[in-house]
Design a protein around this motif. Structure first.
Motif, PDB file in Angstrom:
ATOM      1  N   ILE A 111       0.830  -1.209   0.000  1.00 35.62           N
ATOM      2  CA  ILE A 111       0.000   0.000   0.000  1.00 35.62           C
ATOM      3  C   ILE A 111       0.867   1.263   0.000  1.00 35.62           C
ATOM      4  O   ILE A 111       0.362   2.370   0.186  1.00 35.62           O
ATOM      5  N   VAL A 112       2.178   1.100  -0.194  1.00 34.84           N
ATOM      6  CA  VAL A 112       3.139   2.211  -0.275  1.00 34.84           C
ATOM      7  C   VAL A 112       2.988   3.152   0.918  1.00 34.84           C
ATOM      8  O   VAL A 112       2.937   4.369   0.777  1.00 34.84           O
ATOM      9  N   CYS A 113       2.914   2.565   2.103  1.00 35.19           N
ATOM     10  CA  CYS A 113       2.846   3.370   3.329  1.00 35.19           C
ATOM     11  C   CYS A 113       4.209   3.905   3.728  1.00 35.19           C
ATOM     12  O   CYS A 113       4.318   4.770   4.595  1.00 35.19           O
ATOM     13  N   SER A 114       5.250   3.343   3.125  1.00 38.79           N
ATOM     14  CA  SER A 114       6.647   3.747   3.348  1.00 38.79           C
ATOM     15  C   SER A 114       7.196   3.334   4.706  1.00 38.79           C
ATOM     16  O   SER A 114       8.294   3.753   5.078  1.00 38.79           O
ATOM     17  N   ARG A 115       6.478   2.516   5.443  1.00 38.14           N
ATOM     18  CA  ARG A 115       7.034   2.066   6.721  1.00 38.14           C
ATOM     19  C   ARG A 115       8.303   1.257   6.523  1.00 38.14           C
ATOM     20  O   ARG A 115       9.262   1.369   7.307  1.00 38.14           O
ATOM     21  N   CYS A 116       8.343   0.443   5.480  1.00 35.75           N
ATOM     22  CA  CYS A 116       9.555  -0.347   5.228  1.00 35.75           C
ATOM     23  C   CYS A 116      10.727   0.556   4.859  1.00 35.75           C
ATOM     24  O   CYS A 116      11.864   0.358   5.314  1.00 35.75           O
ATOM     25  N   VAL A 117      10.462   1.565   4.027  1.00 41.08           N
ATOM     26  CA  VAL A 117      11.513   2.491   3.604  1.00 41.08           C
ATOM     27  C   VAL A 117      12.068   3.236   4.811  1.00 41.08           C
ATOM     28  O   VAL A 117      13.288   3.378   4.976  1.00 41.08           O
ATOM     29  N   VAL A 149      10.326  -6.062   7.165  1.00 45.67           N
ATOM     30  CA  VAL A 149       9.314  -7.107   7.332  1.00 45.67           C
ATOM     31  C   VAL A 149       8.488  -6.839   8.586  1.00 45.67           C
ATOM     32  O   VAL A 149       7.261  -6.964   8.593  1.00 45.67           O
ATOM     33  N   GLN A 150       9.169  -6.446   9.639  1.00 44.65           N
ATOM     34  CA  GLN A 150       8.479  -6.181  10.891  1.00 44.65           C
ATOM     35  C   GLN A 150       7.561  -4.972  10.782  1.00 44.65           C
ATOM     36  O   GLN A 150       6.492  -4.926  11.393  1.00 44.65           O
ATOM     37  N   ALA A 151       7.958  -3.991   9.978  1.00 41.55           N
ATOM     38  CA  ALA A 151       7.183  -2.758   9.867  1.00 41.55           C
ATOM     39  C   ALA A 151       5.989  -2.886   8.934  1.00 41.55           C
ATOM     40  O   ALA A 151       5.024  -2.131   9.058  1.00 41.55           O
ATOM     41  N   CYS A 152       6.028  -3.827   8.010  1.00 40.72           N
ATOM     42  CA  CYS A 152       4.996  -3.923   6.979  1.00 40.72           C
ATOM     43  C   CYS A 152       3.630  -4.234   7.595  1.00 40.72           C
ATOM     44  O   CYS A 152       3.471  -5.217   8.318  1.00 40.72           O
ATOM     45  N   ALA A 165       2.732  -7.666   2.151  1.00 43.82           N
ATOM     46  CA  ALA A 165       3.690  -7.310   1.098  1.00 43.82           C
ATOM     47  C   ALA A 165       5.079  -7.851   1.418  1.00 43.82           C
ATOM     48  O   ALA A 165       5.805  -8.305   0.536  1.00 43.82           O
ATOM     49  N   LEU A 166       5.465  -7.784   2.672  1.00 43.43           N
ATOM     50  CA  LEU A 166       6.740  -8.340   3.131  1.00 43.43           C
ATOM     51  C   LEU A 166       6.436  -9.365   4.214  1.00 43.43           C
ATOM     52  O   LEU A 166       5.984  -9.007   5.308  1.00 43.43           O
ATOM     53  N   THR A 167       6.660 -10.628   3.898  1.00 40.98           N
ATOM     54  CA  THR A 167       6.286 -11.708   4.809  1.00 40.98           C
ATOM     55  C   THR A 167       7.403 -12.726   4.927  1.00 40.98           C
ATOM     56  O   THR A 167       8.022 -13.095   3.918  1.00 40.98           O
TER      57      THR A 167
END
Length: 957
Positions: A176-182, A224-227, A231-233
């Protein structure tokens, strides 16, 4: 004792934005949905609401990251404020009145959520994170029941998955391009491997130019933890499903001591999630602790006790009882024949405090000798000697978090991004916020020029010249009046200071005088000294590149001298901080694993100390120090040392001068090895006792901050016994009665006998999470910062540290200097990490050398090269690297076939016998075949593996 599993949905509350910290913060009172609350100034509306258990819907917000405000689903109404502000980015104000739910807000929340879902696969029932998905939870919370926009138009639902990383999958269709991973990659890890590419509808998360595996990603797992979606699993979750319960435990890799939630499904470990409450790691992790746990159930695990009469015979698989009786009979026979001093034991820095304590107790009370030593000798014994002599306590002075208050940081002889990556992420965060960095290392480590981090100074010294550089830094500080006179007068022994000052002020310690010896330009040393000496808070972090030298103890004392002369001791943001290599190096030393010291660093010659232990153990303790590991080897070859018990250590791979070690092990009449794998040492054994991983036991580890952390059993021991139980069984078979029913009882005995542990108990650990010793009546909650008002010994001691060049010198025959170290993906001798997917990043050890040295020898990348030293020779592939300086080569020691320690010598620290791994004179030439030792290694390995197979073949015959 807590003996039940905690359901997975507990202890996971996310307040949306970080806690506000600071001194003398103003308190703000506001009203949220009719409820009053008082919070510190700077707190977000979202966090304040969460503290009232009012959950505002959110997607881009998480309390591990600063507020971002991109998802727009957390909007609220605030009286007197126009529009509907995002609660995550809106700070509280006095008297504020907030409404989190009404008809218009509910409609807006649903509309925003509907837009997200319109471009998201609706496969929840078959999704790997079904029931553990924030997007799913928020959709339910806002009451979304229909999606009006359909899926006929352009969408992202058929985007390809990135399965390149062995531990997790990136499914862009669910992003969802929340940018938490970035933001996790940049703000927490400091790696900056992820970015958002494109704008608007075309926005997507990218890792490098191709995929995760080929990018700058270090697989720390923060993304992965932030997603908030699938999307990241983790691949383990995709394969096994979401876990149902967890136990909090402590990582069994490096000395950072990260706290983890071992998340289980039945008796299967599904994933390791960094614990938000972990004070050493603060919810962060690295690739080893986060993902490399598969070794615990690897097919190579040895789960049955085995015995044999000699190492040229096949093993016989036997019961625990028969193996213990066999070992006890051999020990008793050899003790009767040769005396107690022909026996000894080696404790492990990978086992728990309780297990280490029992092994040294077994040797002293059961064998009747002080011949006990630990693998910590080969890494950090100079730390114990040097800091005890100068500061009065054999341990680091700070918490890891203390680095956030440092203005100048010196990293010497350490490579935190590879060896201690979670601490490195904290350090990089502080450097991005303005602290300055001085790196003292022969090699250009990552921190010299990392993404968004660059060292102010890199003092690229020649291996073996640490003391010369440290003395030169101190010379500048003293000669230019940068010394902290008031601190020295109040806190230090002034007579010793004056003696040291006269010594260090002599011109032969000046940067100019030392330049030809160290290879570091004098002006660089002067500027670095001015930077550190002029800092308000200067902190020093060091590693094995300081201790593993013939002058390791001198270098540690020179570091302490630097800290004291500048007043950088006794508060946050300063200090002398050893970065311990293995998970329990500090603990193994604390527990009395050295031949001259009982637990708590008290000498065996002290009659009062001996009387204390004799009264508890019911035996007499020898008042003479026993043999160190190198002395055991020499005595074994000489025929005077006959039996050795080794728990959780692989001395045949990790100790220097491998051929000398092998000769010693071959000379023993009884070698008992307790380990989870048939390691290189076990191939010389007569008794093999299967070990237990950290997942199969209860106990504690002590990290580099002196932090005692709980290790909690999440599965039953696969071999039937935890390591402490095996030691108890052997002790009882020898007539050394041990009646412990649980490791908590062992800790109670440790606390009773060890002043710095007097206040430690499992109950207190369960209450506090972790404890930094000293923990006693004076400090019942532990001691985060040491030496605040006074040094442990009273007055700090300045010690004269004359530079003495290593005996290991280059010449025409051996013109290069070899130094060794570690790499991020592998750990120590590699026994654990080589049995995980981490080998994808480091399949073999290589020799790094400078392009000029390579060109002189006709070497290109991948060329097999013969490395020859005074001790031996091996063959490794070459890697041409500008990280090296001309004349210096580098390798790791993670693969046994590499034989790195075949070429390291017997040279060692003058005070502690810590091996000089970091300075070996070598020649490097193109090789046409394997070295003879490597050929012998392969043949011996095949022979020993066949002996193991024979033991199991009997079951099928």
């Amino acid at each position: 004792m807590v003996e039940f599993y905690i359901p997975i949905d507990q202890d996971r509350k996310d307040f949306g934005t970080p806690n506000v910290t600071g001194e003398d913060l103003k308190q703000i009172t506001l009203n949220i949905d009719g409820w009053p609350i008082t919070v510190p100034e700077g707190t977000s509306v979202m966090r304040a609401a969460s503290m009232l258990n009012i959950q505002i819907p959110k997607l881009c917000a998480t309390d591990s990251l600063d507020a971002f405000g991109s998802c727009r689903i957390c909007v609220v109404d605030i009286e007197g404020m126009r529009g509907k502000p995002a609660s995550c980015t809106t700070p509280v104000s006095e008297g504020m009145k907030v409404t989190t739910q009404n008809a218009s807000l509910s409609k807006l929340h649903r509309n925003v959520m509907e837009l997200y879902i319109s471009d998201h696969p609706l496969d929840c029932l078959t999704c790997a994170v079904n029931g553990d998905c924030e997007l799913q939870d928020v959709a339910g919370a806002v009451g979304l029941r229909d999606v009006r926009y359909g899926f006929e138009g352009e969408n992202h639902l058929k985007m390809e998955k990135d399965t390149s990383n062995p531990y997790f999958t990136f499914d862009s269709s669910k992003c969802i391009v929340c940018s938490r991973c970035v933001r996790s990659c940049s703000d927490i890890q400091g790696q900056f491997a992820l970015t958002v590419e494109g704008r608007g509808f075309d926005s997507r998360i990218v890792a490098g130019s191709k995929n995760f595996m080929d990018s700058e990603c270090v697989s720390c797992g923060a993304c992965v933890q932030a997603c908030p979606t699938a999307a990241l699993t983790e691949n383990s979750v995709i394969e096994q499903g979401t876990p149902s319960h967890f136990r909090v435990t402590t990582c069994a890799y490096c000395g950072v001591g990260c706290s983890f939630r071992a998340e289980m499904k039945g008796d299967q470990l599904v994933r390791m999630v960094p614990n938000k409450g972990g004070k050493a790691n603060q919810g962060h992790s690295c690739v080893k602790g986060r993902f490399a746990f598969g070794y615990a159930t690897h097919s190579d695990r040895m789960l049955d006790p085995m015995i044999r009469d000699s190492i040229d015979q096949p093993w016989r698989k036997v019961s625990w009882e028969e193996a213990i009786d066999f070992a006890a009979n051999r020990i008793n026979t050899l003790r009767d024949k040769y005396g107690a001093n022909a026996l000894g034991g080696i404790t492990s820095s990978r086992c728990t405090n309780e297990e280490t304590y029992l092994v040294q107790k077994l040797v002293r009370a059961g064998f009747g000798t002080n011949n006990v030593d630990t693998c910590a000798r080969v890494c950090h014994s100079p730390t114990g000697y040097g800091l005890k002599t100068t500061l009065g306590e054999s341990a680091g002075t700070q918490t890891f978090d203390s680095v956030q208050k440092a203005d100048v940081v010196v990293v010497i002889g350490a490579n935190p991004t590879d060896g201690h990556p979670v601490f490195a992420s904290q350090l990089k965060r502080r450097l991005r916020n303005g602290a300055k960095l001085i790196v003292i290392d022969p090699r250009e480590i990552d921190l010299v020029n990392a993404p968004h981090v660059r060292a102010k100074f890199h003092l690229q010294l020649r291996p073996g010249t640490n003391v010369a550089v440290l003395n030169a830094l101190a010379h500048v500080i003293v000669s230019e009046g940068l010394d902290a006179k008031a601190f020295i007068d109040e806190r230090c022994d002034t007579a010793e200071f004056e003696k040291w000052r006269t010594f260090i002020a002599d011109e032969h310690h000046s940067p100019e005088a030392m330049e030809s010896e160290t290879g570091v330009p004098a002006m660089l040393i002067r500027e670095a000294a001015r930077l550190y000496g002029g800092a308000n808070n200067g902190a020093i972090y060091y590693g094995l590149g300081v201790t593993e030298h013939s002058q390791g103890s001198s270098a540690v004392m020179a570091i302490a001298n630097l800290a004291m002369v500048t007043g950088n001791i006794g508060r946050e943001g300063v200090g002398v901080n050893p970065l311990r290599g293995q998970n329990n190096v500090q603990g193994s030393c604390d527990m009395g694993s050295f031949p001259h010291e009982l637990p708590g660093y008290r000498h065996v010659s002290d009659p009062d100390v001996r009387a204390l232990f004799e009264g508890e153990w019911g035996v007499k303790i020898d008042d003479e120090p026993g043999l160190r590991i190198p002395n055991m080897f020499d005595a074994a070859i000489a025929g005077r040392f006959k039996a050795l018990y080794v728990q959780g250590e692989d001395i045949a791979q990790s100790d220097p001068n491998t051929q000398h070690v092998e000769a010693a092990l071959s000379s023993l009449e009884c070698l008992i090895v307790q380990d989870i794998f048939l390691n290189e040492t076990a191939k010389f054994a007569h008794v093999f006792l299967p070990g237990a991983t950290f997942l199969e036991k209860d106990g504690t580890f002590t990290n580099a901050e002196r932090r005692i952390s709980p290790v909690r059993k999440v599965m039953a021991p696969l071999s039937g016994k935890a390591d402490w139980e095996a030691t108890v069984a052997l002790a009882n078979a020898l007539g050394c009665e041990m009646t412990y029913q649980h490791p908590s009882e062992i800790m109670d005995e440790i606390a009773k006998l060890t002043p710095t542990f007097h206040g430690v108990s499992y109950e207190k650990l369960d209450e506090l999470g972790s404890i930094q010793w000293p923990c006693n009546d004076d400090a019942p909650q532990g001691t985060p910062t040491m030496h605040i008002d006074a040094f442990v010994k009273g007055k700090g001691s300045f010690v004269v540290t004359e530079y003495v060049a290593s005996q290991e010198k280059v010449n025409k025959r051996f013109p290069l200097l070899l130094t060794t170290g570690r790499i991020l993906s592998q750990y120590n001798v590699g026994a654990q990490t080589r049995r995980t997917e981490n080998s994808r990043w480091h399949e073999e050890d290589v020799l790094e050398l400078h392009p000029l040295d390579a060109e002189d020898r006709g070497i290109v990348d991948g060329t097999p090269v013969r490395i020859r030293s005074r001790a031996g020779e091996v063959t490794l592939p070459a890697l041409i690297s500008n990280r090296m300086q001309p004349g210096v080569v580098y390798t790791t020691f993670h693969h046994p076939v590499s034989g790195t320690n075949v070429i390291t010598t017997n040279n060692s620290d003058w005070a502690t016998n810590c091996p000089e791994y970091k300075v070996t004179a070598v020649q490097v030439l193109v090789a046409v075949d394997q070295a003879q030792w490597q050929e012998r290694f392969r043949a011996f390995d095949e022979e020993q593996q066949a002996h193991v197979s024979a033991a199991y073949q009997e079951d099928t015959d």
